[in-house]
Motif scaffolding. Structure first.
Motif, PDB file in Angstrom:
ATOM      1  N   ALA A  36      43.356 -18.479   1.349  1.00 25.66           N
ATOM      2  CA  ALA A  36      42.530 -17.358   0.789  1.00 25.66           C
ATOM      3  C   ALA A  36      41.213 -17.856   0.178  1.00 25.66           C
ATOM      4  O   ALA A  36      40.143 -17.222   0.216  1.00 25.66           O
ATOM      5  CB  ALA A  36      43.530 -16.812  -0.384  1.00 25.66           C
ATOM      6  N   TYR A  37      41.215 -18.895  -0.391  1.00 20.92           N
ATOM      7  CA  TYR A  37      40.084 -19.444  -1.075  1.00 20.92           C
ATOM      8  C   TYR A  37      39.035 -19.594   0.357  1.00 20.92           C
ATOM      9  O   TYR A  37      37.743 -19.453  -0.108  1.00 20.92           O
ATOM     10  CB  TYR A  37      40.179 -20.585  -1.621  1.00 20.92           C
ATOM     11  CG  TYR A  37      39.077 -21.447  -2.207  1.00 20.92           C
ATOM     12  CD1 TYR A  37      38.264 -21.038  -3.489  1.00 20.92           C
ATOM     13  CD2 TYR A  37      38.619 -22.714  -1.542  1.00 20.92           C
ATOM     14  CE1 TYR A  37      37.197 -21.367  -3.815  1.00 20.92           C
ATOM     15  CE2 TYR A  37      37.314 -23.077  -2.118  1.00 20.92           C
ATOM     16  CZ  TYR A  37      36.702 -22.566  -3.227  1.00 20.92           C
ATOM     17  OH  TYR A  37      35.464 -23.049  -3.738  1.00 20.92           O
ATOM     18  N   SER A  40      37.675 -16.475   1.172  1.00 23.07           N
ATOM     19  CA  SER A  40      36.782 -15.998   0.241  1.00 23.07           C
ATOM     20  C   SER A  40      35.300 -16.567   0.435  1.00 23.07           C
ATOM     21  O   SER A  40      34.560 -15.841   0.336  1.00 23.07           O
ATOM     22  CB  SER A  40      37.685 -16.308  -1.197  1.00 23.07           C
ATOM     23  OG  SER A  40      38.431 -15.751  -1.041  1.00 23.07           O
ATOM     24  N   ILE A  48      41.922  -9.686  -0.732  1.00 26.27           N
ATOM     25  CA  ILE A  48      42.858 -10.818  -0.753  1.00 26.27           C
ATOM     26  C   ILE A  48      43.927 -10.267  -1.608  1.00 26.27           C
ATOM     27  O   ILE A  48      43.850  -9.617  -2.772  1.00 26.27           O
ATOM     28  CB  ILE A  48      42.565 -11.975  -1.679  1.00 26.27           C
ATOM     29  CG1 ILE A  48      40.930 -12.463  -1.007  1.00 26.27           C
ATOM     30  CG2 ILE A  48      43.237 -13.078  -1.647  1.00 26.27           C
ATOM     31  CD1 ILE A  48      41.228 -13.090   0.270  1.00 26.27           C
ATOM     32  N   LYS A  56      45.336 -15.131  -7.313  1.00 23.69           N
ATOM     33  CA  LYS A  56      44.280 -14.321  -7.144  1.00 23.69           C
ATOM     34  C   LYS A  56      43.157 -14.531  -8.191  1.00 23.69           C
ATOM     35  O   LYS A  56      42.079 -14.881  -7.533  1.00 23.69           O
ATOM     36  CB  LYS A  56      44.729 -12.956  -7.153  1.00 23.69           C
ATOM     37  CG  LYS A  56      45.849 -12.624  -6.385  1.00 23.69           C
ATOM     38  CD  LYS A  56      45.932 -10.866  -6.247  1.00 23.69           C
ATOM     39  CE  LYS A  56      46.822 -10.390  -7.611  1.00 23.69           C
ATOM     40  NZ  LYS A  56      48.100 -11.223  -7.982  1.00 23.69           N
ATOM     41  N   SER A  57      43.494 -14.538  -9.271  1.00 22.44           N
ATOM     42  CA  SER A  57      42.497 -14.808 -10.341  1.00 22.44           C
ATOM     43  C   SER A  57      41.900 -16.226 -10.206  1.00 22.44           C
ATOM     44  O   SER A  57      40.954 -16.496 -10.821  1.00 22.44           O
ATOM     45  CB  SER A  57      43.107 -14.403 -11.820  1.00 22.44           C
ATOM     46  OG  SER A  57      43.461 -13.074 -11.778  1.00 22.44           O
ATOM     47  N   CYS A  60      39.123 -16.273  -7.937  1.00 24.85           N
ATOM     48  CA  CYS A  60      37.950 -15.635  -8.812  1.00 24.85           C
ATOM     49  C   CYS A  60      37.454 -16.768  -9.863  1.00 24.85           C
ATOM     50  O   CYS A  60      36.199 -16.810  -9.626  1.00 24.85           O
ATOM     51  CB  CYS A  60      38.620 -14.605  -9.601  1.00 24.85           C
ATOM     52  SG  CYS A  60      38.650 -13.196  -8.797  1.00 24.85           S
ATOM     53  N   MET A 217      33.061  -9.304  -7.087  1.00 23.82           N
ATOM     54  CA  MET A 217      34.535  -9.408  -6.995  1.00 23.82           C
ATOM     55  C   MET A 217      35.030  -8.308  -7.959  1.00 23.82           C
ATOM     56  O   MET A 217      34.612  -8.161  -9.238  1.00 23.82           O
ATOM     57  CB  MET A 217      34.955 -10.719  -7.456  1.00 23.82           C
ATOM     58  CG  MET A 217      34.534 -11.879  -6.488  1.00 23.82           C
ATOM     59  SD  MET A 217      35.114 -13.478  -6.787  1.00 23.82           S
ATOM     60  CE  MET A 217      34.113 -13.927  -8.380  1.00 23.82           C
ATOM     61  N   ASP A 219      38.851  -7.790  -9.774  1.00 23.08           N
ATOM     62  CA  ASP A 219      40.238  -8.255  -9.967  1.00 23.08           C
ATOM     63  C   ASP A 219      40.820  -7.657 -10.987  1.00 23.08           C
ATOM     64  O   ASP A 219      40.248  -6.902 -11.785  1.00 23.08           O
ATOM     65  CB  ASP A 219      40.058  -9.909 -10.143  1.00 23.08           C
ATOM     66  CG  ASP A 219      41.536 -10.462 -10.695  1.00 23.08           C
ATOM     67  OD1 ASP A 219      42.422 -10.134  -9.750  1.00 23.08           O
ATOM     68  OD2 ASP A 219      41.609 -11.526 -11.406  1.00 23.08           O
ATOM     69  N   PHE A 258      40.656  -8.353  -5.134  1.00 19.78           N
ATOM     70  CA  PHE A 258      41.796  -8.804  -5.310  1.00 19.78           C
ATOM     71  C   PHE A 258      42.714  -7.953  -5.708  1.00 19.78           C
ATOM     72  O   PHE A 258      42.656  -7.227  -6.576  1.00 19.78           O
ATOM     73  CB  PHE A 258      41.700 -10.015  -6.223  1.00 19.78           C
ATOM     74  CG  PHE A 258      41.036 -11.224  -5.929  1.00 19.78           C
ATOM     75  CD1 PHE A 258      41.231 -12.126  -5.222  1.00 19.78           C
ATOM     76  CD2 PHE A 258      39.473 -11.172  -6.048  1.00 19.78           C
ATOM     77  CE1 PHE A 258      40.525 -13.148  -4.754  1.00 19.78           C
ATOM     78  CE2 PHE A 258      38.612 -12.129  -5.893  1.00 19.78           C
ATOM     79  CZ  PHE A 258      39.067 -13.162  -5.038  1.00 19.78           C
ATOM     80  N   ARG A 260      47.236  -6.735  -6.120  1.00 24.71           N
ATOM     81  CA  ARG A 260      48.511  -7.278  -6.155  1.00 24.71           C
ATOM     82  C   ARG A 260      49.152  -6.198  -4.761  1.00 24.71           C
ATOM     83  O   ARG A 260      49.096  -5.299  -4.569  1.00 24.71           O
ATOM     84  CB  ARG A 260      49.181  -6.690  -7.460  1.00 24.71           C
ATOM     85  CG  ARG A 260      49.310  -8.207  -8.032  1.00 24.71           C
ATOM     86  CD  ARG A 260      50.004  -7.852  -9.342  1.00 24.71           C
ATOM     87  NE  ARG A 260      51.087  -6.983  -9.931  1.00 24.71           N
ATOM     88  CZ  ARG A 260      51.778  -6.519 -10.629  1.00 24.71           C
ATOM     89  NH1 ARG A 260      51.114  -7.140 -11.778  1.00 24.71           N
ATOM     90  NH2 ARG A 260      52.633  -5.937 -10.692  1.00 24.71           N
TER      91      ARG A 260
END
Ligand SMILES: Nc1ncnc2c1ncn2[C@@H]1O[C@H](COP(=O)(O)OP(=O)(O)OP(=O)(O)O)[C@@H](O)[C@H]1O
Ligand SMILES: [Mg+2]
Length: 634
Positions: A36-37, A40, A48, A56-57, A60, A217, A219, A258, A260
C-alpha cells in the motif's frame, strides 16, 4: 545503549499511528514499507482501503514525514463539525451524491489554491496573473483560512449554495449566474470557474513538468461516518470528487484517500465499478508481522537483535509446542495494531508484572488470554455502525467447540432469532442464518473450511458458499468465548481412583483365578473398542484435523486408563468401569451427532462406531462375558 536487560527496553510501539509518530517509533525504523505504501508513493492507486488498525494513518504519517517522494503534502482529516457540514450539504436540483461531490471538490480546489499561493513564491519565485487571481479569490472567499476545517467548510457550503465571489476570475456573480435553472447548476458552474482558476495557475507555473506533484490526502473519515444515507453520500461524494479532481489537475496534484473497509464495503453507487482499478486493500501476512515485530524490537531496544535472539532468548522458543511467532500471529487478526498490542502485552506481563528479564511460555499464555478478551470487545466496537448486533451473536459460540457446522449453527441461531429480531427490527432482513454467516465471515470472526484448510476473510475474497458447511471461530476469540477445543466433547475423566471412591464399590474376588481372567478379558475388550474407534477416526478423512485430534485425544485417555488397569490394579471394579466408559461413549456419540459434523463425511461413521462399542461393552459387563459381545441384539 540503555541500562538493564534488553526486555526492559523492548517496546513494540503505540497502537495508533498518530501516537506512534509522536513517540517516535514509527519514524525511527518502526515503519515497514508495504504494498500500500509503494502504491501510494508511485501514485498507482488513489484509494487505500484497510480495516481498523491495518495501517492507513501510518502510511499518511510516513508520507507526511518524508521528503523523498513528495515536496508538498496536505492532509485533510475531517472532524465532527466538518463531517456535519458535508452531511447536511444539499443543493436543489442535484442528487445527494453529486451535491456532496461538489463540496469536496470545493475543499480540494481551495486547498490546492492555498498551496499554490505559498508554493509559487517559495519554489518558482514568481506570481503570474492567474496566481494573483487566486490570491484575490481566497481573500474574498476563504477569509477563515486559519480556522478549523469545519468552520471553513460551513462558510464554503453557504457560499456554494448562494454565491461565491468570483470577481477575481472576472465573473460578476449576480449577472452571470442569474440564468442558472437550479441551485445545483449554479453551484456547479461557480465551482468550475474556481477549478479553472486553479488549473490555470498550475499551468502558468508549469508545475506539471517543473517538479513533483502536490500530494493531497484524506484520512480518518470514520470519525464522521454513521450508517445514515447522508453519511454514505458523503463518502461517495468524496470518491467522485477525487476522481474528477485527479483528471482535472493531471500531474500537478495526486490524491490519496484512506478508507476503512467496513465503510467502503457498505457503499453502493452506480459509478462504483469505475474505482476498482484505483483501489488497493491493505493486507498483512504472518511474515510481514514477524518483520514488523523485529523492526520495532530493534528500534526500541537499540540492540542488535537477530530473529533468533528475539524468538529464542527474549520470547520462549515455543508455546504449547508451536513456534512462538506462529502461536502469536495466528492468535491475532492480520493487522499491525493487533500484533503490536499482543506483543506489548507479552512484554508487560513478563517485565512489569513478573519482573522477568525474558518472556516465558506462561507469560505468553496469560497475555493471549487477556488479549482475546480485548479483541472480542474491539470487534463489536469496530463494526458498531455497520453491524450493531454483532455483540449479540457471540453467545452462539460461547462455551462450545470452535468448530461449528451449518446444521449446529442453524439450531443455535433459531433459538436466538426471536430476541435478535426484537432487539434489531431494522436489521431483520440481514439476521438470517446465511446473512449472519456472511457477516461473521466478513469480519474475520469465522473461517470456512475449504479442502484441508480453514480460510479466513482477507486471504480469500470469496464469501462462504452455500455448500460450505464447516466453520471455525478465529483463534483470536476462542479464549474469550471459552471455546478452546475443536468440538464440544465431554472430556474423559480418568477413572482409576476417583470412580471407585465415588461409587464406594469394593470388589471381592471370590475366586482369584476366574475373577482375574474375566477382568482381564473385559479390559482387553475395552482396549479393543478404543482401537477400533481410533481406527474409524483415522478413516474419517473428511473430518477437520482439529476435530479428529479432539476425539483421538479423548479416546486415547480411555485407552491409557484401560492399559493402566491391565498393567496392575486388580482391586478395581472392572464391570463398573466398563459401564461408566460405555456411558461416556454414548454421551460422546450423542455430542458428536449434535455438533452437526456428520454432514462432513466421516463424523457420522465415528459416532455410530462409538455407539456400537458402547453397546458391546455394556453387553460384556452385563454378564455375557462368555460371548465376544459382537452378536446381534443389545
Ligand atoms: N507499515 C507499517 N509499518 C509499521 N507499523 C505500522 C505499519 N502500518 C501500521 N503500523 C502501526 O500499526 C498501528 C495501527 O496503524 P494505524 O493507526 O495506521 O491504523 P489505521 O488503519 O489508521 O486504523 P484506524 O482505522 O483505527 O485509524 C500503529 O501503531 C501503526 O504505527
Ligand atoms: Mg487511522
Amino acid at each position: 545503549m540503555a541500562e538493564g536487560p534488553v526486555l526492559a527496553n523492548v517496546h513494540f510501539g503505540r497502537e495508533d499511528a498518530e501516537r506512534d509518530v509522536s513517540d517516535g517509533l514509527l519514524l525511527r525504523g518502526g515503519f515497514l514499507p508495504n504494498a500500500a505504501y509503494r502504491a501510494s508513493v508511485t501514485g498507482r492507486k488513489m484509494l487505500i482501503i484497510g480495516r481498523k488498525g491495518s495501517g492507513k494513518s501510518a502510511i499518511c504519517a510516513r508520507l507526511m514525514a518524508d521528503s523523498e517522494h513528495y515536496d508538498s503534502k496536505v492532509l485533510v482529516t475531517p472532524d465532527e463539525a466538518a463531517g456535519e457540514e458535508v452531511r447536511r450539504f444539499e443543493l436543489q436540483g442535484l442528487p445527494g451524491d453529486s451535491a456532496k461531490a461538489l463540496i469536496w471538490r470545493y475543499v480540494f480546489a481551495v486547498h490546492a489554491a492555498r498551496h499554490l499561493v505559498t508554493h509559487a513564491k517559495s519554489t518558482h519565485g514568481r506570481k503570474p496573473d492567474s496566481l494573483k487571481a487566486l490570491c484575490r479569490f481566497l481573500k474574498q472567499n476563504d477569509d477563515l483560512s486559519d480556522g478549523r476545517l469545519g468552520d471553513r467548510l460551513a462558510q464554503g457550503a453557504k457560499r456554494l449554495q448562494t454565491s461565491l465571489s468570483l470577481e477575481a476570475f472576472g465573473v460578476k456573480a449576480s449577472m452571470d449566474m442569474a440564468q442558472s435553472p437550479s441551485e445545483g447548476t449554479r453551484a456547479a458552474r461557480q465551482l468550475e470557474i474556481v477549478e479553472q482558476g486553479v488549473v490555470r495557475a498550475f499551468t502558468e507555473l508549469d508545475c506539471d513538468s517543473a517538479h513533483r506533484p502536490l500530494l493531497l490526502m484524506v484520512d480518518q473519515l470514520e470519525q464522521v461516518w454513521s450508517a445514515e444515507p447522508d453519511s454514505n453520500s458523503m463518502v461517495i461524494g468524496l470518491l467522485l470528487a477525487a476522481k474528477h479532481a485527479a483528471s482535472l489537475y493531471g500531474r500537478s496534484v495526486r490524491f490519496l484517500l484512506f478508507l476503512r473497509s467496513d465503510i467502503h464495503d457498505s457503499l453502493s453507487f452506480g459509478e462504483g465499478d469505475k474505482f476498482h482499478g484505483d483501489e488497493l486493500r491493505i493486507a498483512w501476512t504472518e511474515q510481514a508481522l514477524r518483520d514488523l515485530a523485529l523492526a520495532r524490537a530493534r528500534a526500541s531496544s537499540r540492540a542488535e537483535l537477530t530473529p533468533e535472539r528475539l524468538w529464542r532468548e527474549i520470547f520462549p522458543e515455543t508455546v504449547q509446542d508451536e513456534e512462538t511467532p506462529k502461536f502469536l500471529f495466528s492468535r491475532c487478526l492480520p493487522r499491525p495494531r493487533d500484533a503490536i498490542q499482543l506483543l506489548n502485552l507479552c512484554q508487560e506481563t513478563a517485565w512489569l508484572i513478573h519482573g522477568r528479564d525474558h518472556i516465558t511460555e506462561a507469560d505468553v499464555l496469560q497475555a493471549s488470554r487477556q488479549f482475546s478478551a480485548w479483541k472480542l470487545k474491539d470487534l463489536a466496537l469496530e463494526y458498531l455502525v455497520a453491524h450493531p448486533f454483532l455483540k449479540h451473536l457471540f453467545p452462539l459460540f460461547q462455551n462450545t467447540g470452535y468448530v461449528v457446522t451449518r446444521v449446529a449453527l442453524s439450531s443455535r441461531f433459531m433459538s436466538a432469532t426471536e430476541t435478535l429480531h426484537r432487539l434489531f427490527p431494522a436489521y431483520a432482513d440481514a439476521l438470517t442464518l446465511s446473512g449472519v454467516i456472511d457477516i461473521l465471515y466478513g469480519v474475520g470472526f469465522l473461517g470456512v473450511r475449504r479442502g484441508n484448510d480453514v480460510v479466513f476473510a482477507g486471504n480469500d475474497d470469496l464469501p462462504a458458499q452455500p455448500h460450505e458447511t464447516e466453520f471455525h471461530v478465529h483463534p483470536c476469540f476462542r479464549e474469550a468465548l471459552g471455546a478452546t477445543s475443536a468440538i464440544d466433547l465431554r472430556h474423559y475423566e480418568p477413572l482409576l481412583a476417583s470412580d471407585r471412591i465415588a461409587s464406594g464399590n469394593i470388589s471381592f474376588a471370590a475366586s482369584a483365578t476366574t475373577a482375574l481372567n474375566r477382568d482381564d478379558r473385559l479390559v482387553r475388550e475395552l482396549i479393543r473398542s478404543c482401537h477400533s474407534i481410533l481406527a474409524q477416526v483415522g478413516r474419517a478423512v473428511g473430518l477437520a484435523h482439529d476435530a479428529r485430534d479432539e476425539i483421538t485425544q479423548q479416546i486415547s485417555r480411555v485407552l491409557d486408563d484401560a492399559n493402566g488397569i491391565s498393567a496392575g490394579d486388580s482391586s478395581l471394579d472392572v464391570d463398573a468401569h466398563l459401564l461408566t466408559t460405555a456411558h461416556y461413549f454414548i454421551t460422546l456419540a450423542a455430542q458428536l451427532l449434535a455438533s452437526g459434523l456428520d454432514e462432513t463425511a466421516g463424523a457420522g461413521g465415528v459416532a455410530h462406531r462409538i455407539e456400537e462399542e458402547a453397546r458391546r461393552l455394556r453387553r460384556l459387563a452385563g454378564g455375557s462375558y462368555g460371548s465376544s459381545g459382537d452378536s446381534a441384539g443389545t
